[in-house]
Design a protein around this motif. Structure first.
Motif, mmCIF file in Angstrom:
data_model
loop_
_atom_site.group_PDB
_atom_site.id
_atom_site.type_symbol
_atom_site.label_atom_id
_atom_site.label_comp_id
_atom_site.label_asym_id
_atom_site.label_seq_id
_atom_site.Cartn_x
_atom_site.Cartn_y
_atom_site.Cartn_z
ATOM 1 N N ASN B 298 0.852 -1.180 0.000
ATOM 2 C CA ASN B 298 0.000 0.000 0.000
ATOM 3 C C ASN B 298 0.892 1.235 0.000
ATOM 4 O O ASN B 298 1.340 1.682 1.046
ATOM 5 C CB ASN B 298 -0.918 -0.015 1.216
ATOM 6 C CG ASN B 298 -1.892 1.136 1.209
ATOM 7 O OD1 ASN B 298 -1.739 2.085 0.440
ATOM 8 N ND2 ASN B 298 -2.896 1.052 2.061
ATOM 9 N N THR B 299 1.154 1.781 -1.193
ATOM 10 C CA THR B 299 2.090 2.905 -1.300
ATOM 11 C C THR B 299 1.454 4.215 -0.865
ATOM 12 O O THR B 299 2.104 5.240 -0.836
ATOM 13 C CB THR B 299 2.573 3.065 -2.746
ATOM 14 O OG1 THR B 299 1.442 3.444 -3.545
ATOM 15 C CG2 THR B 299 3.154 1.781 -3.283
ATOM 16 N N HIS B 300 0.166 4.148 -0.556
ATOM 17 C CA HIS B 300 -0.538 5.360 -0.149
ATOM 18 C C HIS B 300 -0.439 5.551 1.366
ATOM 19 O O HIS B 300 -0.593 6.648 1.866
ATOM 20 C CB HIS B 300 -2.011 5.237 -0.564
ATOM 21 C CG HIS B 300 -2.811 6.485 -0.385
ATOM 22 N ND1 HIS B 300 -2.716 7.547 -1.240
ATOM 23 C CD2 HIS B 300 -3.716 6.842 0.555
ATOM 24 C CE1 HIS B 300 -3.539 8.503 -0.847
ATOM 25 N NE2 HIS B 300 -4.162 8.107 0.248
ATOM 26 N N GLY B 301 -0.199 4.443 2.062
ATOM 27 C CA GLY B 301 -0.060 4.532 3.515
ATOM 28 C C GLY B 301 -1.324 4.170 4.249
ATOM 29 O O GLY B 301 -1.295 3.544 5.283
ATOM 30 N N GLY B 302 -2.474 4.537 3.720
ATOM 31 C CA GLY B 302 -3.730 4.228 4.406
ATOM 32 C C GLY B 302 -4.843 4.123 3.396
ATOM 33 O O GLY B 302 -4.603 3.847 2.223
ATOM 34 N N ALA B 303 -6.082 4.331 3.846
ATOM 35 C CA ALA B 303 -7.226 4.234 2.942
ATOM 36 C C ALA B 303 -7.040 5.210 1.789
ATOM 37 O O ALA B 303 -6.659 6.354 1.987
ATOM 38 C CB ALA B 303 -8.508 4.532 3.701
ATOM 39 N N PHE B 304 -7.310 4.714 0.564
ATOM 40 C CA PHE B 304 -7.060 5.536 -0.615
ATOM 41 C C PHE B 304 -7.929 6.788 -0.620
ATOM 42 O O PHE B 304 -7.586 7.794 -1.226
ATOM 43 C CB PHE B 304 -7.311 4.730 -1.892
ATOM 44 C CG PHE B 304 -6.407 3.530 -2.009
ATOM 45 C CD1 PHE B 304 -5.085 3.605 -1.591
ATOM 46 C CD2 PHE B 304 -6.877 2.336 -2.528
ATOM 47 C CE1 PHE B 304 -4.251 2.506 -1.695
ATOM 48 C CE2 PHE B 304 -6.043 1.238 -2.629
ATOM 49 C CZ PHE B 304 -4.724 1.314 -2.210
ATOM 50 N N PHE B 313 5.755 2.254 4.154
ATOM 51 C CA PHE B 313 5.602 1.686 2.821
ATOM 52 C C PHE B 313 5.465 2.758 1.736
ATOM 53 O O PHE B 313 5.383 2.447 0.567
ATOM 54 C CB PHE B 313 4.414 0.717 2.795
ATOM 55 C CG PHE B 313 4.666 -0.469 3.654
ATOM 56 C CD1 PHE B 313 5.536 -1.460 3.217
ATOM 57 C CD2 PHE B 313 4.101 -0.584 4.910
ATOM 58 C CE1 PHE B 313 5.808 -2.548 4.023
ATOM 59 C CE2 PHE B 313 4.380 -1.661 5.714
ATOM 60 C CZ PHE B 313 5.232 -2.653 5.278
ATOM 61 N N ARG B 314 5.448 4.018 2.149
ATOM 62 C CA ARG B 314 5.500 5.074 1.151
ATOM 63 C C ARG B 314 6.913 5.183 0.579
ATOM 64 O O ARG B 314 7.116 5.748 -0.482
ATOM 65 C CB ARG B 314 5.077 6.397 1.778
ATOM 66 C CG ARG B 314 3.604 6.412 2.184
ATOM 67 C CD ARG B 314 3.241 7.694 2.909
ATOM 68 N NE ARG B 314 3.533 8.895 2.125
ATOM 69 C CZ ARG B 314 2.762 9.327 1.137
ATOM 70 N NH1 ARG B 314 1.681 8.675 0.815
ATOM 71 N NH2 ARG B 314 3.085 10.421 0.477
ATOM 72 N N ASP B 315 7.888 4.637 1.309
ATOM 73 C CA ASP B 315 9.288 4.712 0.894
ATOM 74 C C ASP B 315 9.624 3.510 0.000
ATOM 75 O O ASP B 315 9.579 2.374 0.456
ATOM 76 C CB ASP B 315 10.166 4.691 2.159
ATOM 77 C CG ASP B 315 11.628 4.926 1.837
ATOM 78 O OD1 ASP B 315 12.023 4.686 0.676
ATOM 79 O OD2 ASP B 315 12.365 5.351 2.744
ATOM 80 N N PRO B 316 9.973 3.764 -1.281
ATOM 81 C CA PRO B 316 10.257 2.623 -2.184
ATOM 82 C C PRO B 316 11.378 1.738 -1.664
ATOM 83 O O PRO B 316 11.409 0.538 -1.953
ATOM 84 C CB PRO B 316 10.646 3.290 -3.506
ATOM 85 C CG PRO B 316 10.458 4.740 -3.346
ATOM 86 C CD PRO B 316 10.094 5.054 -1.944
ATOM 87 N N TRP B 501 8.482 -1.054 -7.247
ATOM 88 C CA TRP B 501 8.305 -1.966 -6.111
ATOM 89 C C TRP B 501 6.952 -1.786 -5.421
ATOM 90 O O TRP B 501 6.853 -1.944 -4.207
ATOM 91 C CB TRP B 501 9.424 -1.809 -5.082
ATOM 92 C CG TRP B 501 10.762 -2.161 -5.617
ATOM 93 C CD1 TRP B 501 11.743 -1.295 -6.001
ATOM 94 C CD2 TRP B 501 11.285 -3.471 -5.854
ATOM 95 N NE1 TRP B 501 12.829 -1.978 -6.464
ATOM 96 C CE2 TRP B 501 12.588 -3.317 -6.387
ATOM 97 C CE3 TRP B 501 10.775 -4.763 -5.689
ATOM 98 C CZ2 TRP B 501 13.386 -4.387 -6.749
ATOM 99 C CZ3 TRP B 501 11.572 -5.842 -6.039
ATOM 100 C CH2 TRP B 501 12.855 -5.646 -6.564
ATOM 101 N N CYS B 502 5.926 -1.438 -6.185
ATOM 102 C CA CYS B 502 4.609 -1.421 -5.550
ATOM 103 C C CYS B 502 4.052 -2.838 -5.502
ATOM 104 O O CYS B 502 3.092 -3.122 -4.805
ATOM 105 C CB CYS B 502 3.665 -0.478 -6.279
ATOM 106 S SG CYS B 502 3.406 -0.907 -7.996
ATOM 107 N N VAL B 503 4.664 -3.709 -6.293
ATOM 108 C CA VAL B 503 4.309 -5.121 -6.234
ATOM 109 C C VAL B 503 5.582 -5.947 -6.117
ATOM 110 O O VAL B 503 6.640 -5.514 -6.568
ATOM 111 C CB VAL B 503 3.530 -5.588 -7.487
ATOM 112 C CG1 VAL B 503 2.159 -4.973 -7.535
ATOM 113 C CG2 VAL B 503 4.308 -5.280 -8.739
ATOM 114 N N ALA B 504 5.477 -7.100 -5.496
ATOM 115 C CA ALA B 504 6.609 -8.012 -5.414
ATOM 116 C C ALA B 504 6.171 -9.375 -5.946
ATOM 117 O O ALA B 504 5.548 -10.152 -5.214
ATOM 118 C CB ALA B 504 7.103 -8.129 -3.981
#
Lengths: 309, 558, 333
Positions: B298-304, B313-316, B501-504
Motif C-alpha cells: 500500500n504505497t498510499h499509507g492508508g485508505a485511498f 511503505f510510502r518509501d520505495p 516496487w509497488c508489487v513483489a
C-alpha cells in the motif's frame, strides 16, 4: 387437551418467530461488507450498478425489506439466488430440502433405535457392568462432535474394511455412515433420558403392584414403564431435530451430500442474501413446527399436561 | 386416547418418515457411468454464457455452446468454431467473420450471424449485467452501451450481421487478440427463442438450447451435471465422448479420493500437501499458468480515500527491501510444493511474442542495507504492520512463511490478517492494508491483461501507486497495430512497474491436473482450458492411477 | 414449577468422590488442564513449526535439539515458560510422539496448544453465558409478573432461532477489517469475539433454570420472613437468593463447558472459529479428516485430536452429572 385457540396462538407464534428471524438475518446480511458480486476483481461501477439494479439491491433498505417480506409471506416466493443464477431460491430448496430431510429422518431413526435400545438395556441391568458400559458409552457419545465420529467411521468402514462408499448420495448404502455419524450423539442423549425415565417409573408404586401381580421384568418394562418413560425422550425430539439439522451442515460436507447444509454456510459467506434468508426461513419453520408437534405429542402421551405450554 | 390408537399414531409417523426418506432417494439411482467423468470443483454459478463467471462454469459452457472461435486444446490459439474463417482490415479496426453453413442449434435451427449479433450485444447490455462485459469494450460503442443508464440508452455497439453468414465487428483500437478473445466462453451465442420462451431460468435441463458439441441431459444441484454428445453439432464426428458427468464435489480431499478410486478420470488441483506423494506419477500433469502470485504494497499509507498517511511503505526503499528479502525459489518450491516456479517478472512466462522485464535476484544483504538506509536498521523502530490475505489454507501457509522470512532476515513483525474473499477484496480496493497477498490470472494471451491493472487509479491497481510515464506507455501500446513494437512498449511499461516496487512478484501459478492415463487429447496449456470436445478415452488398456484396483489403506504412495 | 432448591449441603464433596468414576474423571481432567496450561514450558516443537522432512510421520518420537529460531519466538511470546523450559530441558525437545501432519508439524504439540485455546474459549464462553443467563433468570424470576412473562417469552422465541446461522452471519460481518479494527481498539480480538458470541447464545437454558429456582426461593419461608422483617429487594437477592443459587449454577455450568467447547469445535471445523495459525481441537479434527485419502491414511491425525476432545468433554459431562446427583439427594437412590 390442546384447544384450537391455543393451537392458533402457537401457530401465530411460529409466524412471529419467522418474522423476527428473517428481519435479523436481513439486517446482518446487509451489514456484511463486500457485497454479493465480489469475485476477485474490481468491477466497473456501471456494471456493478447494473447488477445491483437487476436484483433490486439498489433500492433503499426499507423498501427492499418490505418488498421481500411481501413476496415471502404473501406469495411464498423467496426470490432469486444471487450465486446460483440458474435457480430461484424456491427451486434450490425444493431440490436440496428432501435430501437433507432424508438424511435427518434416517439419523433420527438411528438415534431412536440405538438410544431406546441402549437405554432400556441399561435400565434392565441397572447397576451391572452392562449399565456402566452403556452409560459410559452414552457419556462419550454426547461428548464427541459428529465430525469426529464421522472421521472414525470413515477410517474404519471406508478405508480399513471398505464396506461403504465415501461420498455422494446415489444408493441407500451412501446413507449409512452419514446417518450414524449424525444420529449417534443424539442416540446417546436418548439413551440417558430413557434410562433415567425408566428408572424413575420403575420406582413408582403402580409398577411395584404390577410386579407383585407376577409380571416378569421384561413385560413390566415394555408394557407399563416404557410409555411414561418416553416423555422426556419425546420432549427431547424437538431440540434433537434442530441439532440434527444443524449437524447435517458438517456431515453433508464430509460425505459430499448435496443437501441444504452445503447451501447454509456458502450462502452466508458469499453474501447470497436471498438464498441465505430462504434457508434460514425454512430452517426456522422446521424447528418451530417440530417444537410445536413435540408439545402436541407430549400432551397426547401425558394426560396430566394441560393445554397451556 | 387409547393405547392402540397411540401406537398406530406413532407407527404412522414413523412410516411417514420412511416414506419421506424413500421419496428423497427416488430419482437418485445410479445412471451407468459416463464415458468420461471429472470433478468440476464446484457448482457452476450459471449456464448462461453472458452472466456466468468462473472456471467450473466455463468447462460446462464450452461443451454446451460454441463461439465464433474455439481454443486449440494444446496452444489456446483460436481455431475456427462457428466461424470458418475471418479477416481483418489493414488498420486492424474492422473484423469480418464468415460462419459455416452447417452450424446447428440442438433443436435443429441453423446458427446465424444474427444470433451472434443478438448474443454479443446482449453481453454488453446493461440489462444483462454481465461481469465480463468489459472484455469487449474494445468494440466501437461498447463501453458507452454498457455504461448507459436505463433512462438514456446508448445506440447498440458496432456488432452487425451483414448477412446470415457474415458478422462485422468494428473496434475502437486495434486488438490483435480479438479472435482469441472471442473463443472465451462468455461470447458464445444463445438461442433467442429459448430465452424468450423461458425467461431468466432458460438454462435448466430440458429447456436449454445450445450449439455446442454436447447437450445438457441432467443437472442435480451441487451434485452432478450430465452431458451427452449433440446429434446436431457440425463437428459431431470429431467428438469422441458419448457422455460426460461433471461432479460438483467441493472438498479437495473428496475429489482426490473420487479420482483415486476411479470414480472420475480428471481432477484439478490436488491438495498441495499431497503433492510430494503424487510427484512422479504418470497421470500428474503440471505446467505454468497464465497467473502471478505477488504481494501488493500500500504505497498510499492508508485508505485511498483519505489523505496519505505516514507509513514506511510510502518509501520505495522499504518496499524493495521487503521484496529482496524473500527467497522466491524457497517460497515456490519448499512452501508451495506444487510444482510452482519462482517468477522474476510480473507478466508470467510463456506468452507467445512477449519477453517480460526482469527483477533483480533476491539479496538479503542489500535488503538489510536498504532498510537501514530508510531509517530502520535491523528493523528497529519499524511499526508492526498488517499482512492481509484471503481465507484459504494454502495462502495461509504461504503468508506465514513470508512473515517468518521477514522476521528472520529483517527483524520485522507483521500481523497476519485473513478475511473471506469478498471482504479481502474490499479491503484491498479501499486500501485498508499495509501488505496484501495477491494473485492475478490473465483473461487472454496478451500482456495487456496484466499491465493494464496498474494504470493510475485503475480499479484493480489497489496499491495507490501511479506513474504518468507508465500510463502513457500502456495507452500507446494498446493502440499500436505493429505486434513487435507493441510488445516492446509493454515491456518498457513492465520495467517501470517493477522498479517502483509497488508489487513483489513471487511465483508463477501452476495448473496441476490429475488425468487418468486412459484419457487422450489432454494437453497442459497456459489458460488451463481443456475442452471436452477434444478429449477421448481408450478402453482400460493400461489401467493406472487407481482406476481399476483401489489402493490399500496403508497407501499406495508411489 | 416446583423445583426443590438445590442448596449446598454438607457432604457434597464426600458424595461426589464416592461416586464410581468420579475420581478417575477428576484425575484425567486435571492432567489435561495441567498439560495444556504448561504446554509452552514442555520440551516440544512449536505447534506452527513446519518440517517438510518429517511430514506425515506416524507416532514415534525422539529427542533432538530444538530449532533456535523457534526457541527465540517462544521466548518472545512466553518468556516465563521459555525460561523454565531452558532451565529444565535445555535445548532438547521431544518430537513426533503422536506423529506429524502433512506439513511436518508435531501433533502432540498441536493437541496441547490447541487444548489451551479450546479450554480457554470453553471457560470464557461459559462464564459469559453464566453472567447473562443468571442475570436474566434472576430478574425474570424475582420481579415476576408481566416482565417475567415477557422475558420468558423472549427465551422461548430464542429457542427456535437457528443460532448457528446467526453466528455464521455475525462472524462474517465481524471479519470486516474496519469493524475488526474498531473491535481491536476496544480490546476485542477474534478469540474474544468468539467466546462472547458463543457465550451470548448459550445462556437460554441457564436463564430458565435460574428463574425456576428463584421463583421457588421467592416463595420459600425464609425469604418471606426476611421480607416481613422489612428487607429490601437487593438485600434479599444478595443475602438469601444468590447464596442458594450457586448449586444449580455450578451444576449447569459444568454441563455448559462441554457444550460450548463442542460449539467452538463445530465452528472451527467449518473454518469460522479459531483462525490459523491458532490451533484448536476443532481445527485439528478438521485437518485430520482432510488427511484421509486413498494415498495414505494418517489415522493418528483423526484419532488423537478426537481422543483429546472425547476425554475432556467426557470427563466434564461425567463430573457435571455427578455434581448434580451429589447436590440433589432426591436423585440419589
Amino acid at each position: 387437551m390442546i384447544t384450537p385457540r391455543t393451537l392458533l396462538l402457537r401457530l401465530l407464534g411460529v409466524a412471529g418467530i419467522v418474522l423476527v428471524v428473517v428481519t435479523v438475518c436481513f439486517a446482518l446480511m446487509h451489514a456484511v461488507p463486500g457485497g454479493p458480486f465480489d469475485d476477485g476483481r474490481d468491477i466497473d461501477p456501471a456494471i456493478k450498478a447494473n447488477l445491483l439494479a437487476r436484483y433490486d439491491l439498489d433500492a433503499p433498505l426499507p423498501q427492499q425489506y418490505v418488498r421481500y417480506m411481501g413476496n415471502v409471506f404473501l406469495r411464498g416466493d423467496l426470490g432469486p439466488s444471487l450465486k446460483l443464477r440458474d435457480y430461484s431460491v424456491n427451486q434450490v430448496l425444493a431440490e436440496s430440502l428432501p435430501v437433507s430431510m432424508t438424511l435427518g429422518v434416517c439419523a433420527l431413526l438411528v438415534a431412536l433405535a440405538i438410544g431406546l435400545g441402549a437405554g432400556a438395556l441399561a435400565a434392565a441391568r441397572r447397576g451391572g457392568w452392562v449399565d456402566t458400559l452403556v452409560m459410559g458409552g452414552a457419556t462419550l457419545g454426547i461428548s464427541l462432535p459428529n465430525f469426529v465420529i464421522a472421521g472414525l467411521l470413515v477410517l474404519l468402514f471406508v478405508f480399513h474394511w471398505r464396506l461403504f462408499p465415501l461420498t455422494g448420495l446415489t444408493s441407500p448404502a451412501h446413507l449409512v455412515l452419514p446417518s450414524i455419524a449424525l444420529g449417534l450423539p443424539f442416540a446417546a442423549s436418548i439413551a440417558r433420558l430413557f434410562r433415567t425415565g425408566l428408572l424413575e417409573v420403575l420406582g413408582e408404586d403402580w409398577i411395584r403392584t404390577a410386579r407383585a401381580k407376577g409380571l416378569t421384568g421384561r413385560a413390566v418394562l415394555w408394557r407399563h414403564a416404557a410409555r411414561p418413560a418416553m416423555l422426556p425422550v419425546v420432549s427431547f425430539l424437538g431440540p434433537a431435530l434442530a441439532g440434527i439439522l444443524s449437524g447435517s451442515l458438517v456431515v453433508e460436507q464430509i460425505f459430499a451430500i448435496p443437501g441444504m447444509g452445503s447451501h447454509f454456510v456458502d450462502s452466508a459467506l458469499n453474501a447470497d442474501y436471498y438464498l441465505a434468508s430462504g434457508v434460514v426461513i425454512v430452517y426456522t419453520v422446521l424447528v418451530s413446527t417440530a417444537n410445536l408437534a413435540v408439545d402436541l405429542g407430549y400432551a397426547l402421551l401425558d394426560p396430566r399436561v394441560e393445554g397451556s405450554t | 386416547m387409547s393405547r392402540d390408537r397411540l401406537t398406530s399414531l406413532v407407527a404412522g409417523a414413523l412410516g411417514l418418515a420412511l416414506l419421506l426418506a424413500a421419496v428423497g432417494l427416488a430419482g437418485r439411482t445410479t445412471a451407468p457411468r459416463a464415458d468420461f467423468a471429472f470433478c468440476n470443483q464446484s457448482e457452476p454459478s450459471s449456464l448462461d454464457p453472458a452472466v456466468s463467471t468462473g472456471v467450473p462454469d466455463a468447462r460446462i459452457l464450452r461443451a454446451l455452446f460454441e463461439g465464433l472461435t474455439r481454443p486449440d486444446p494444446a496452444t489456446n490459439a483460436p481455431l475456427p468454431g462457428v466461424a470458418e474463417r475471418w479477416e481483418t482490415s489493414a488498420d486492424g479496426l474492422e473484423w469480418r467473420f464468415h460462419l459455416r453453413a452447417d452450424a446447428r442449434w440442438s433443436n435443429g435451427d441453423p446458427v446465424t450471424a444474427h444470433d451472434f449479433e443478438h448474443s454479443l450485444r446482449r453481453v454488453l447490455s446493461p440489462a444483462t449485467a454481465s461481469r465480463n462485459a468489459y472484455l469487449l469494450w474494445c468494440v466501437e460503442g461498447a463501453r458507452e452501451y454498457t455504461r448507459a443508464g436505463p433512462d438514456a440508452p446508448a445506440p447498440p455497439p458496432a456488432i452487425d450481421a451483414v448477412s446470415d453468414r457474415e458478422l462485422r465487428i468494428r473496434l475502437v483500437r486495434p486488438t490483435p487478440y480479438l479472435a482469441s478473445l472471442l473463443s472465451y466462453y462468455t461470447f458464445a451465442p444463445i438461442h433467442r427463442g429459448c430465452l424468450e420462451e423461458h425467461g431468466p431460468l432458460w438454462t435448466q435441463a430440458g429447456r436449454l438450447v445450445g450449439n455446442g458439441p454436447f447437450v445438457l441431459v441432467e443437472r442435480r444441484l451441487r451434485d452432478r451435471i450430465r452431458l451427452e454428445r449433440s446429434p446436431t453439432y457440425w463437428g459431431r464426428d470429431e467428438v469422441a465422448l458419448g457422455s460426460v458427468t461433471a461432479y460438483a464435489a467441493a472438498g479437495v480431499t473428496t475429489q482426490l479420493n473420487m479420482y483415486l478410486l476411479g470414480e472420475v478420470d480428471w481432477m484439478v488441483k490436488p491438495p498441495p500437501g499431497l503433492y510430494a506423494s503424487l510427484r512422479g506419477r504418470e497421470d500428474l500433469v503440471v505446467g505454468g499458468q497464465l497467473g502471478t502470485t505477488f504481494l501488493r504494497f500500500n504505497t498510499h499509507g492508508g485508505a485511498f480515500a483519505d489523505a496519505p498517511r505516514d507509513s514506511p511503505f510510502r518509501d520505495p526503499r522499504v518496499r524493495e527491501a521487503l521484496a529482496l528479502a524473500l527467497d522466491r525459489r524457497a517460497l515456490a518450491e519448499d512452501v508451495m510444493r506444487g510444482g510452482q516456479e519462482p517468477l522474476d517478472s510480473f507478466v508470467p512466462n510463456g506468452l507467445p511474442g512477449y519477453e517480460p522485464a526482469r527483477l533483480p535476484p533476491p539479496d538479503v544483504a542489500r535488503a538489510r542495507a536498504l532498510l537501514a538506509e530508510a531509517g530502520y536498521p535491523d528493523g528497529r523502530g519499524f511499526p508492526r504492520f498488517s499482512f492481509l490475505y484471503p481465507h484459504n489454507e494454502t495462502t495461509r501457509d504461504f503468508c506465514e512463511a513470508v512473515a517468518a522470512a521477514w522476521r528472520r532476515t529483517l527483524g520485522l513483525e507483521c500481523e497476519l490478517v485473513n478475511q473471506v474473499f469478498g471482504v479481502y477484496l474490499d479491503s484491498t480496493v479501499q486500501g485498508l492494508y499495509d501488505v496484501a497477498w495477491s494473485a492475478w490470472i490473465g483473461d487472454y494471451l496478451d500482456p495487456s491483461t496484466f499491465l493494464e491493472l496498474f494504470v493510475t487509479g485503475g480499479g484493480n491497481n489497489r496499491t495507490g501507486w501511479g506513474d504518468p510515464r507508465y500510463d502513457a506507455l500502456v495507452e500507446e501500446a494498446g493502440g499500436e497495430p505493429d505486434v513487435a513494437r507493441r510488445a516492446a512498449l509493454y515491456r518498457e511499461a513492465e520495467a517501470i512497474l517493477l522498479a517502483a516496487w509497488c508489487v513483489a512478484p513471487v511465483y508463477q501459478r501452476v495448473n496441476i491436473n490429475l488425468v487418468s492415463t486412459r484419457v487422450r487429447g489432454f494437453h497442459d496449456n497456459l489458460l488451463d482450458v481443456h475442452p471436452l470436445r477434444d478429449l477421448s478415452v481408450v478402453p482400460d488398456a493400461a489401467p493406472r492411477g487407481g482406476s481399476a484396483s483401489p489402493a490399500g489403506p496403508d497407501g499406495a504412495a508411489r | 414449577m416446583s423445583a426443590v432448591p438445590l442448596r449446598a449441603r454438607p457432604g457434597v464433596w464426600r458424595r461426589l468422590v464416592r461416586r464410581p468414576g468420579t475420581r478417575p474423571a477428576l484425575v484425567v481432567l486435571a492432567i489435561v488442564v495441567a498439560l495444556a496450561a504448561v504446554a509452552p514450558a514442555l520440551p516440544l516443537p512449536l505447534p506452527s513449526e513446519m518440517d517438510a522432512r518429517v511430514a506425515s510421520a506416524g507416532p514415534g518420537g525422539a529427542w533432538r535439539v530444538a530449532d533456535p529460531v523457534s526457541l527465540g519466538q517462544l521466548a518472545d511470546d512466553h518468556p516465563w515458560a521459555a525460561a523454565l523450559r531452558a532451565q529444565v530441558f535445555g535445548d532438547a525437545e521431544l518430537a513426533g510422539v503422536l506423529g506429524t501432519d502433512d506439513l511436518g508439524r508435531d501433533l502432540l504439540a498441536r493437541v496441547l496448544w490447541g487444548g489451551r485455546v479450546s479450554l480457554l474459549v470453553g471457560l470464557l464462553a461459559t462464564l459469559v453465558s453464566a453472567v447473562v443467563g443468571v442475570g436474566w433468570g434472576l430478574v425474570a424470576g424475582y420481579v415476576g409478573g408481566r416482565l417475567d412473562q415477557l422475558m420468558m417469552r423472549v427465551v422461548d422465541v430464542a429457542y427456535s432461532i437457528p443460532f448457528l446461522f446467526v453466528v455464521i452471519l455475525l462472524i462474517a460481518v465481524l471479519r470486516d477489517e474496519e469493524l475488526a479494527g474498531r473491535m481491536r481498539a476496544l480490546g476485542l480480538d477474534r478469540l474474544s469475539v468468539l467466546y462472547l458470541v458463543i457465550g451470548g447464545i448459550s445462556w437460554l437454558t441457564m436463564a430458565r433454570i435460574v428463574r425456576g429456582q428463584v421463583l421457588a426461593l421467592r416463595e420459600a419461608p425464609f425469604v418471606s420472613a426476611a421480607r416481613a422483617l422489612g428487607a429490601g429487594g437487593p438485600r434479599i437477592v444478595r443475602a438469601h437468593v444468590l447464596p442458594n443459587l450457586w448449586g444449580v449454577v455450578v451444576v449447569y455450568l459444568t454441563l455448559t463447558v462441554p457444550r460450548v467447547m463442542l460449539f467452538e469445535a463445530f465452528l472451527s471445523f467449518l473454518g469460522l472459529g479459531v483462525e490459523p495459525p491458532g490451533v484448536s481441537w476443532g481445527i485439528l479434527a478438521s485437518e485430520g479428516l482432510e488427511s484421509l485419502t486413498v494415498l495414505g491414511v494418517s489415522w493418528w491425525l483423526v484419532v488423537f485430536p478426537g481422543l483429546a476432545l472425547a476425554l475432556t468433554l467426557g470427563t466434564l459431562n461425567l463430573l457435571g452429572d455427578a455434581l448434580r446427583d451429589a447436590l440433589d439427594p432426591r436423585l440419589v437412590r
